[in-house]
Motif scaffolding. Structure first.
Motif, PDB file in Angstrom:
ATOM      1  N   PRO A   1      -6.202  -2.164   3.308  1.00 60.22           N
ATOM      2  CA  PRO A   1      -6.149  -1.708   1.910  1.00 60.22           C
ATOM      3  C   PRO A   1      -4.861  -0.924   1.638  1.00 60.22           C
ATOM      4  O   PRO A   1      -4.322  -0.258   2.515  1.00 60.22           O
ATOM      5  N   TYR A   2      -4.388  -1.024   0.413  1.00 58.18           N
ATOM      6  CA  TYR A   2      -3.159  -0.347  -0.002  1.00 58.18           C
ATOM      7  C   TYR A   2      -3.434   1.139  -0.204  1.00 58.18           C
ATOM      8  O   TYR A   2      -4.455   1.525  -0.785  1.00 58.18           O
ATOM      9  N   GLU A   3      -2.530   1.980   0.301  1.00 59.28           N
ATOM     10  CA  GLU A   3      -2.619   3.421   0.109  1.00 59.28           C
ATOM     11  C   GLU A   3      -1.264   3.955  -0.347  1.00 59.28           C
ATOM     12  O   GLU A   3      -0.231   3.574   0.210  1.00 59.28           O
ATOM     13  N   ALA A   4      -1.267   4.826  -1.338  1.00 62.68           N
ATOM     14  CA  ALA A   4      -0.014   5.416  -1.807  1.00 62.68           C
ATOM     15  C   ALA A   4      -0.306   6.601  -2.723  1.00 62.68           C
ATOM     16  O   ALA A   4      -1.377   6.675  -3.345  1.00 62.68           O
ATOM     17  N   ILE A   5       0.643   7.520  -2.772  1.00 64.88           N
ATOM     18  CA  ILE A   5       0.570   8.654  -3.692  1.00 64.88           C
ATOM     19  C   ILE A   5       1.848   8.668  -4.527  1.00 64.88           C
ATOM     20  O   ILE A   5       2.958   8.672  -3.986  1.00 64.88           O
ATOM     21  N   PHE A   6       1.684   8.661  -5.840  1.00 62.95           N
ATOM     22  CA  PHE A   6       2.819   8.652  -6.764  1.00 62.95           C
ATOM     23  C   PHE A   6       2.839   9.991  -7.505  1.00 62.95           C
ATOM     24  O   PHE A   6       1.992  10.250  -8.364  1.00 62.95           O
ATOM     25  N   PRO A   7       3.777  10.855  -7.162  1.00 68.87           N
ATOM     26  CA  PRO A   7       3.795  12.197  -7.774  1.00 68.87           C
ATOM     27  C   PRO A   7       4.155  12.159  -9.252  1.00 68.87           C
ATOM     28  O   PRO A   7       4.889  11.279  -9.707  1.00 68.87           O
TER      29      PRO A   7
END
Length: 218
Positions: free
Chosen positions: A46-52
């Protein structure tokens, strides 16, 4: 040697089972398909990311593994004489694309992409967009596939702006997405390269074992 080859075959079989694909059937004014496309994704990752966020007090946009969104791979369709693939992926007039195209099979829209668009305060903020766009939206040709409005299993929509010698033309319709799991009746019976290598090793190993066993009789 034969045992090692068979174990190698098992490993490739497990690896290929992680891959999944989705069949896209495009319709226009009737129930007769005008095109069939597809894309694949690795359902084990699964895709994981944090976009501030750039605005004070605004939390970041986070996509968690538990959301079960997956990176789209190998998209391809030939829709009314126009070919589309991931190299033409864009975000239309939504600013800058921050993420790859994402397939969210359990999410309402199912189609997702993270973009950076300007907020009323003048800063670029990360946002989710439930459509996939291809080509240059201001100038044809281009294609937009709109996510489900009624949740998973419902029809998606498409809008394609093409061109001819006498000007541009606009076509639209609906899309049906069908998950195609490995080994299902809709899947293509074409072994992957890794599987073919495993089969070759297994055959060679079994042949060697048979030859050695036959020689031991004398």
């Amino acid at each position: 040697m034969a045992v090692a080859a068979i174990l190698g075959l098992g490993a490739t079989a497990v690896k290929s089972a992680e891959a999944a694909s989705v069949k896209l059937t495009f319709f226009q004014d009737t129930d007769t398909p005008v095109a069939v496309g597809s894309f694949s994704y690795d359902e084990s990752t699964p895709y994981e990311a944090i976009f501030p966020s750039r605005s004070v007090g605004t939390p970041p946009l986070e996509i968690k593994a538990s959301d079960k969104w997956f990176v789209v791979q190998d998209f391809a369709v030939n829709l009314l004489w126009l070919l589309w693939n991931l190299s033409q992926a864009t975000v239309g007039d939504r600013g800058t694309r921050l993420s790859p195209f994402l397939w969210a099979p359990f999410n309402r829209s199912q189609l997702q992409v993270v973009t950076a668009s300007f907020s009323p305060f003048g800063s670029e903020e990360p946002n989710l967009w439930g459509n996939w766009a291809f080509g240059n939206i201001p100038t044809p040709p281009n294609l937009v596939i709109f996510g489900n409005s009624d949740g998973p299993g419902s029809r998606m929509s498409w809008l394609q702006n093409g061109f001819q010698s006498n000007g541009s033309y606009l076509n639209s319709g609906y899309v049906i997405a069908e998950e195609v799991k490995p080994g299902s009746e809709n899947s293509e019976a074409v072994p992957e390269p890794g599987t073919m290598a495993g089969l070759t090793l297994a055959a060679a190993g079994l042949g060697y074992a048979k030859k050695k066993f036959g020689a031991s009789k004398f």
